[in-house]
Motif scaffolding. Structure first.
Motif, PDB file in Angstrom:
ATOM      1  N   GLY A   1      -5.252  -1.123   7.345  1.00 33.31           N
ATOM      2  CA  GLY A   1      -4.419  -0.378   8.292  1.00 33.31           C
ATOM      3  C   GLY A   1      -4.752  -0.663   9.742  1.00 33.31           C
ATOM      4  O   GLY A   1      -4.574   0.191  10.601  1.00 33.31           O
TER       5      GLY A   1
ATOM      6  N   TYR B   1       7.518   7.416   9.687  1.00 35.26           N
ATOM      7  CA  TYR B   1       6.146   7.573  10.174  1.00 35.26           C
ATOM      8  C   TYR B   1       6.140   8.737  11.168  1.00 35.26           C
ATOM      9  O   TYR B   1       6.508   8.586  12.341  1.00 35.26           O
ATOM     10  CB  TYR B   1       5.653   6.292  10.832  1.00 35.26           C
ATOM     11  CG  TYR B   1       5.520   5.129   9.876  1.00 35.26           C
ATOM     12  CD1 TYR B   1       4.299   4.805   9.307  1.00 35.26           C
ATOM     13  CD2 TYR B   1       6.633   4.345   9.539  1.00 35.26           C
ATOM     14  CE1 TYR B   1       4.171   3.739   8.428  1.00 35.26           C
ATOM     15  CE2 TYR B   1       6.517   3.271   8.661  1.00 35.26           C
ATOM     16  CZ  TYR B   1       5.282   2.977   8.113  1.00 35.26           C
ATOM     17  OH  TYR B   1       5.165   1.911   7.237  1.00 35.26           O
TER      18      TYR B   1
ATOM     19  N   ASP C   1       1.919  -2.370   7.586  1.00 38.27           N
ATOM     20  CA  ASP C   1       0.993  -1.354   8.093  1.00 38.27           C
ATOM     21  C   ASP C   1      -0.385  -1.925   8.403  1.00 38.27           C
ATOM     22  O   ASP C   1      -1.347  -1.175   8.611  1.00 38.27           O
ATOM     23  CB  ASP C   1       0.836  -0.222   7.068  1.00 38.27           C
ATOM     24  CG  ASP C   1       2.156   0.444   6.735  1.00 38.27           C
ATOM     25  OD1 ASP C   1       2.984   0.603   7.648  1.00 38.27           O
ATOM     26  OD2 ASP C   1       2.368   0.786   5.552  1.00 38.27           O
TER      27      ASP C   1
ATOM     28  N   ALA D   1      -4.348   0.454   3.925  1.00 37.69           N
ATOM     29  CA  ALA D   1      -2.943   0.139   4.155  1.00 37.69           C
ATOM     30  C   ALA D   1      -2.755  -1.368   4.275  1.00 37.69           C
ATOM     31  O   ALA D   1      -3.642  -2.085   4.742  1.00 37.69           O
ATOM     32  CB  ALA D   1      -2.448   0.850   5.406  1.00 37.69           C
TER      33      ALA D   1
ATOM     34  N   TRP E   1      -4.830   4.041   5.462  1.00 43.12           N
ATOM     35  CA  TRP E   1      -4.914   4.013   3.998  1.00 43.12           C
ATOM     36  C   TRP E   1      -3.512   4.134   3.405  1.00 43.12           C
ATOM     37  O   TRP E   1      -2.592   4.655   4.043  1.00 43.12           O
ATOM     38  CB  TRP E   1      -5.724   5.192   3.474  1.00 43.12           C
ATOM     39  CG  TRP E   1      -7.161   5.279   3.858  1.00 43.12           C
ATOM     40  CD1 TRP E   1      -8.237   4.989   3.086  1.00 43.12           C
ATOM     41  CD2 TRP E   1      -7.705   5.754   5.100  1.00 43.12           C
ATOM     42  NE1 TRP E   1      -9.413   5.244   3.765  1.00 43.12           N
ATOM     43  CE2 TRP E   1      -9.110   5.706   4.996  1.00 43.12           C
ATOM     44  CE3 TRP E   1      -7.138   6.201   6.302  1.00 43.12           C
ATOM     45  CZ2 TRP E   1      -9.959   6.093   6.037  1.00 43.12           C
ATOM     46  CZ3 TRP E   1      -7.978   6.574   7.343  1.00 43.12           C
ATOM     47  CH2 TRP E   1      -9.368   6.519   7.202  1.00 43.12           C
ATOM     48  N   LYS E   2      -3.381   3.740   2.144  1.00 39.33           N
ATOM     49  CA  LYS E   2      -2.176   4.018   1.380  1.00 39.33           C
ATOM     50  C   LYS E   2      -2.575   4.736   0.091  1.00 39.33           C
ATOM     51  O   LYS E   2      -3.749   4.774  -0.280  1.00 39.33           O
ATOM     52  CB  LYS E   2      -1.420   2.731   1.070  1.00 39.33           C
ATOM     53  CG  LYS E   2      -2.163   1.754   0.161  1.00 39.33           C
ATOM     54  CD  LYS E   2      -1.335   0.494  -0.061  1.00 39.33           C
ATOM     55  CE  LYS E   2      -2.077  -0.492  -0.961  1.00 39.33           C
ATOM     56  NZ  LYS E   2      -1.297  -1.736  -1.183  1.00 39.33           N
TER      57      LYS E   2
ATOM     58  N   THR F   1      -7.958   8.571  -1.190  1.00 37.43           N
ATOM     59  CA  THR F   1      -7.209   7.534  -1.884  1.00 37.43           C
ATOM     60  C   THR F   1      -7.977   7.153  -3.142  1.00 37.43           C
ATOM     61  O   THR F   1      -9.163   7.455  -3.266  1.00 37.43           O
ATOM     62  CB  THR F   1      -7.051   6.271  -1.016  1.00 37.43           C
ATOM     63  OG1 THR F   1      -8.320   5.638  -0.871  1.00 37.43           O
ATOM     64  CG2 THR F   1      -6.490   6.603   0.339  1.00 37.43           C
TER      65      THR F   1
ATOM     66  N   LYS G   1       5.591   6.659   1.510  1.00 39.01           N
ATOM     67  CA  LYS G   1       4.645   5.605   1.104  1.00 39.01           C
ATOM     68  C   LYS G   1       3.233   6.141   0.894  1.00 39.01           C
ATOM     69  O   LYS G   1       2.358   5.399   0.464  1.00 39.01           O
ATOM     70  CB  LYS G   1       4.616   4.503   2.167  1.00 39.01           C
ATOM     71  CG  LYS G   1       5.931   3.768   2.337  1.00 39.01           C
ATOM     72  CD  LYS G   1       5.911   2.830   3.539  1.00 39.01           C
ATOM     73  CE  LYS G   1       4.916   1.706   3.376  1.00 39.01           C
ATOM     74  NZ  LYS G   1       4.985   0.741   4.497  1.00 39.01           N
ATOM     75  N   GLN G   2       3.009   7.400   1.235  1.00 37.53           N
ATOM     76  CA  GLN G   2       1.666   8.001   1.200  1.00 37.53           C
ATOM     77  C   GLN G   2       0.688   7.189   2.058  1.00 37.53           C
ATOM     78  O   GLN G   2      -0.447   6.912   1.679  1.00 37.53           O
ATOM     79  CB  GLN G   2       1.150   8.117  -0.232  1.00 37.53           C
ATOM     80  CG  GLN G   2       1.924   9.098  -1.101  1.00 37.53           C
ATOM     81  CD  GLN G   2       1.352   9.178  -2.499  1.00 37.53           C
ATOM     82  OE1 GLN G   2       1.409   8.205  -3.250  1.00 37.53           O
ATOM     83  NE2 GLN G   2       0.809  10.333  -2.855  1.00 37.53           N
ATOM     84  N   VAL G   3       1.165   6.827   3.243  1.00 35.80           N
ATOM     85  CA  VAL G   3       0.379   6.039   4.195  1.00 35.80           C
ATOM     86  C   VAL G   3      -0.059   6.917   5.357  1.00 35.80           C
ATOM     87  O   VAL G   3       0.755   7.629   5.962  1.00 35.80           O
ATOM     88  CB  VAL G   3       1.184   4.830   4.707  1.00 35.80           C
ATOM     89  CG1 VAL G   3       0.538   4.218   5.952  1.00 35.80           C
ATOM     90  CG2 VAL G   3       1.296   3.779   3.612  1.00 35.80           C
TER      91      VAL G   3
ATOM     92  N   ASN H   1       3.293   8.862   6.616  1.00 36.53           N
ATOM     93  CA  ASN H   1       4.502   8.438   5.921  1.00 36.53           C
ATOM     94  C   ASN H   1       4.433   8.998   4.508  1.00 36.53           C
ATOM     95  O   ASN H   1       3.742   8.459   3.641  1.00 36.53           O
ATOM     96  CB  ASN H   1       4.601   6.907   5.897  1.00 36.53           C
ATOM     97  CG  ASN H   1       5.916   6.401   5.352  1.00 36.53           C
ATOM     98  OD1 ASN H   1       6.416   6.927   4.365  1.00 36.53           O
ATOM     99  ND2 ASN H   1       6.461   5.372   5.986  1.00 36.53           N
TER     100      ASN H   1
ATOM    101  N   GLN I   1      -8.379   2.576  -0.632  1.00 39.28           N
ATOM    102  CA  GLN I   1      -7.155   1.784  -0.745  1.00 39.28           C
ATOM    103  C   GLN I   1      -6.537   1.667   0.646  1.00 39.28           C
ATOM    104  O   GLN I   1      -5.794   2.532   1.094  1.00 39.28           O
ATOM    105  CB  GLN I   1      -6.192   2.470  -1.728  1.00 39.28           C
ATOM    106  CG  GLN I   1      -5.062   1.596  -2.217  1.00 39.28           C
ATOM    107  CD  GLN I   1      -4.399   2.162  -3.453  1.00 39.28           C
ATOM    108  OE1 GLN I   1      -4.828   1.929  -4.568  1.00 39.28           O
ATOM    109  NE2 GLN I   1      -3.345   2.942  -3.253  1.00 39.28           N
TER     110      GLN I   1
END
Length: 641
Positions: free
Chosen positions: A371, A404, A355, A351, A318-319, A332, A422-424, A419, A349
């Motif tokens: 993702g 990461y 990603d 990735a 996800w992001k 998310t 990027k909020q991933v 991450n 949401q």
């Protein structure tokens, strides 16, 4: 095929199965990295599942691509070492290579897998008429076509049914199939069980003629929600084994961020919290989105050795993740788009971009955010390596932004990358998690592991990326599993954990009259007890059985038969770290005023809250004598007939 103790004879010194899926579409013809038959670690697997054939939704027959560019029988790879065609065979493609490598590795079984997420539409029409009734003619046509297929391509050893999903829950399978599946929902499970029974019968008949045993396996759901609509999976009795899809337990189809394939629950699953599962007393604190729960569900009907646990060689991500611990159990924003959400109204949401290199396409031809990546790509991200295959996956922004950071939760047995820039969040597998899961399989006598998919395994390749090196396709994790399984003891070959009587009774017991999945709460099937003997069963006779700890030991009856739970394999307060036992045990008596005449059926209305397979290990006591059921033990001497 099977030894004197009923265990499958496995190749390569293995004592547990390693079933690897080979994805036919990684051909390299579009410029993306290829994974061909010569890349399979033939000396480290016991079974190869070829993905996928399909069911023709009009003719009801098994079908493959037969065009000139068919991956199965049309393509060639003239410049690839180890992938030369055998010109004596009447087909090219992957099948030509499989036939060659089968000759070199005769102990490795090759199974044709039918269906998959995108290829299961034909199952609905083949098994079930539009009014929900069984399509008996369609099932027979399909089963006959499977036999013909196995005879035509005789390097295959059987078929794997990957039907996603025959559940009676509304909107549980591929959204592309909803218009076909929805009107058929009420009949899907009944027809599924008939499908498996018919296939088993026709494969066995063919085996007797061909002097070759044909295997029948499934890829089974591990989701507690889907399984609620799959009743008690009575068709498991017809299988050589079931491989559990114990992955995709969390993903960007919703906003709850969690592991793709956690081994255990940790009591913090955000999706289960949002659904009120932990706080609902009837669930007994059981978290059911994990591999351990799924294994125990199937253990209700199968010996441990007839179960394989699924291991993902790919990621979910996800992001825009907020909350949680380094993203774990965060959320998310939701997305409202039936296009990017692949046919459902809202999703999380997922990735994207760098990603998300292993992606499906939406109806507009764009990557579905999710993702999805091979594990070798996740390792390149973790190590800040910009790999040289990004153009092949049409990644336009090749910049690695942020770091990461690898994380690991030992309670869940779940690794991930976080991450923060990027909020991933990307859920992965590592040697640590795979080795722990392999040891779990060994310690519990489980039959083995199923891998989706072999092309996601990794190795370090020092010569790639202009000689700078990067992670790429390899066999690191499969080797770890192989090492564990060659050192393991033979798998468990007994369903019961207690000593059972040695003689059987001609009594049949089934669970039937299931509510539809969305209405199946609490779960309230009828247990139907049929006297198939020539003698009247007197009142006061008792029935006892095991049922799995996938549901709390609170099963009850609503018929006045006085069902009691005599052994609680699950006592709570939660299943954090896994269940400690396999079975609960229950018992009830036929009322003293009631007898069961020959041919008569009596019905017990059951009530429980989380899905089970089985029950199993039935014992009936009649006139003071104990008997097992003839239906479960067809080779036992019949003592009550």
């Amino acid at each position: 095929m099977y030894d004197a103790n009923g265990r499958e004879v496995l190749a390569n010194g293995l004592n547990r199965r390693i079933v690897g899926y080979f994805a036919s579409w990684r051909t390299g013809v579009d410029g993306s990295p290829s994974y061909l038959v010569n890349n399979i670690p033939w000396n480290k697997v016991s079974h190869i599942n070829y993905a996928f054939a399909m069911v023709d939704q009009n003719t009801y027959k098994i079908t493959i691509d037969t065009s000139a560019t068919s991956p199965e029988i049309g393509l060639t790879w003239p410049n690839v070492a180890g992938a030369s065609m055998d010109s004596t065979l009447p087909y090219k493609g992957h099948f030509n290579l499989l036939a060659q490598y089968k000759k070199q590795n005769p102990g490795v079984k090759i199974i044709m897998s039918i269906g998959g997420w995108a290829g299961g539409t034909g199952f609905y029409t083949m098994t079930t008429n539009a009014d929900g009734s069984i399509n008996t003619a369609g099932i027979n046509t399909f089963a006959d076509s499977v036999v013909a297929f196995l005879r035509q391509y005789n390097f295959f050893d059987g078929v794997d049914i990957d039907y996603e999903h025959p559940t009676t829950n509304n909107q549980a399978g591929n959204p592309d199939d909803f218009s076909i599946s929805t009107p058929r929902l009420k009949g899907l499970m009944t027809s599924y069980n008939v499908l498996l029974k018919t296939l088993r019968q026709k494969l066995d008949t063919a085996a007797a003629t061909d002097n070759k045993y044909y295997m029948l396996t499934i890829a089974g759901s591990a989701s507690g929600w889907i399984l609620r609509g799959e009743e008690n999976l009575s068709g498991l009795q017809y299988l050589d084994y079931a491989s559990l899809m114990s992955y995709d337990l969390h993903g960007a189809w919703n906003q709850y961020v969690g592991p793709n394939a956690a081994l255990y629950d940790d009591g913090n699953d955000a999706e289960l919290k949002a659904g009120g599962v932990y706080g609902a007393s009837q669930y007994g604190g059981i978290g059911y989105l994990n591999t351990d729960w799924a294994y125990h569900y199937y253990r209700g009907a199968l010996q441990s050795g007839r179960i394989n646990l699924g291991l993902p060689y790919y990621t979910r991500g996800w992001k825009g993740v907020t909350g949680g611990t380094n993203g774990l159990w965060g959320t998310t924003p939701t997305v409202s788009s039936t296009v990017s959400c692949k046919g459902i109204a809202t999703c999380g949401q997922g990735a994207t971009g760098i990603d998300n290199v292993w992606y499906d396409l939406d109806t507009s031809g764009n990557p579905v955010p999710g993702g999805g990546n091979p594990l070798w790509h996740a390792l390149n991200l973790q190590n800040g390596i910009v790999p040289d295959y990004l153009d092949a996956y049409k990644v336009t922004d090749k910049t690695i932004t942020g770091t990461y950071v690898p994380n690991y939760n030992s309670t869940l047995v779940a690794p991930w990358l976080w991450n923060a820039t990027k909020q991933v969040f990307i859920s992965t597998e590592t040697e640590q998690s795979i080795q722990t899961k392999a040891q779990y399989i060994v310690d519990r006598g489980i039959g083995g592991a199923m891998i989706w998919e072999l092309a996601g395994d990794y190795a370090w390749n020092a010569s790639m990326n202009g000689g700078k090196g990067e992670y790429y396709m390899g066999n690191t994790l499969t080797t770890d599993i192989y090492n564990a399984f060659t050192a393991a003891a033979p798998y468990g070959n007994k369903k019961a954990e207690t000593t059972l009587p040695t003689t059987s009774a001609a009594v049949g017991i089934i669970l039937d009259q299931w509510p539809m999945g969305d209405n199946n709460y609490p779960i309230t099937p009828k247990m139907e007890i049929t006297n198939n003997s020539t003698q009247t069963i007197p009142g006061g006779s008792t029935v006892e059985f095991d049922y799995p700890v996938s549901t709390p030991a609170t099963m009850a009856d609503q018929s006045g038969f006085g069902l009691t739970n005599t052994t609680a394999g699950y006592t709570g307060p939660n299943n954090i770290g896994g269940f400690k036992n396999n079975y609960n045990h229950a018992k009830f008596s036929i009322p003293t005023w009631q007898t069961i005449a020959p041919g008569q059926t009596v019905t017990v209305a059951l009530n429980y809250y989380l899905p089970i397979s089985g029950p199993s290990n039935y014992v009936v006591t009649i006139g003071g004598n104990k008997y097992i059921l003839q239906q479960e033990n067809p080779d036992a001497t019949v003592g009550y007939k």
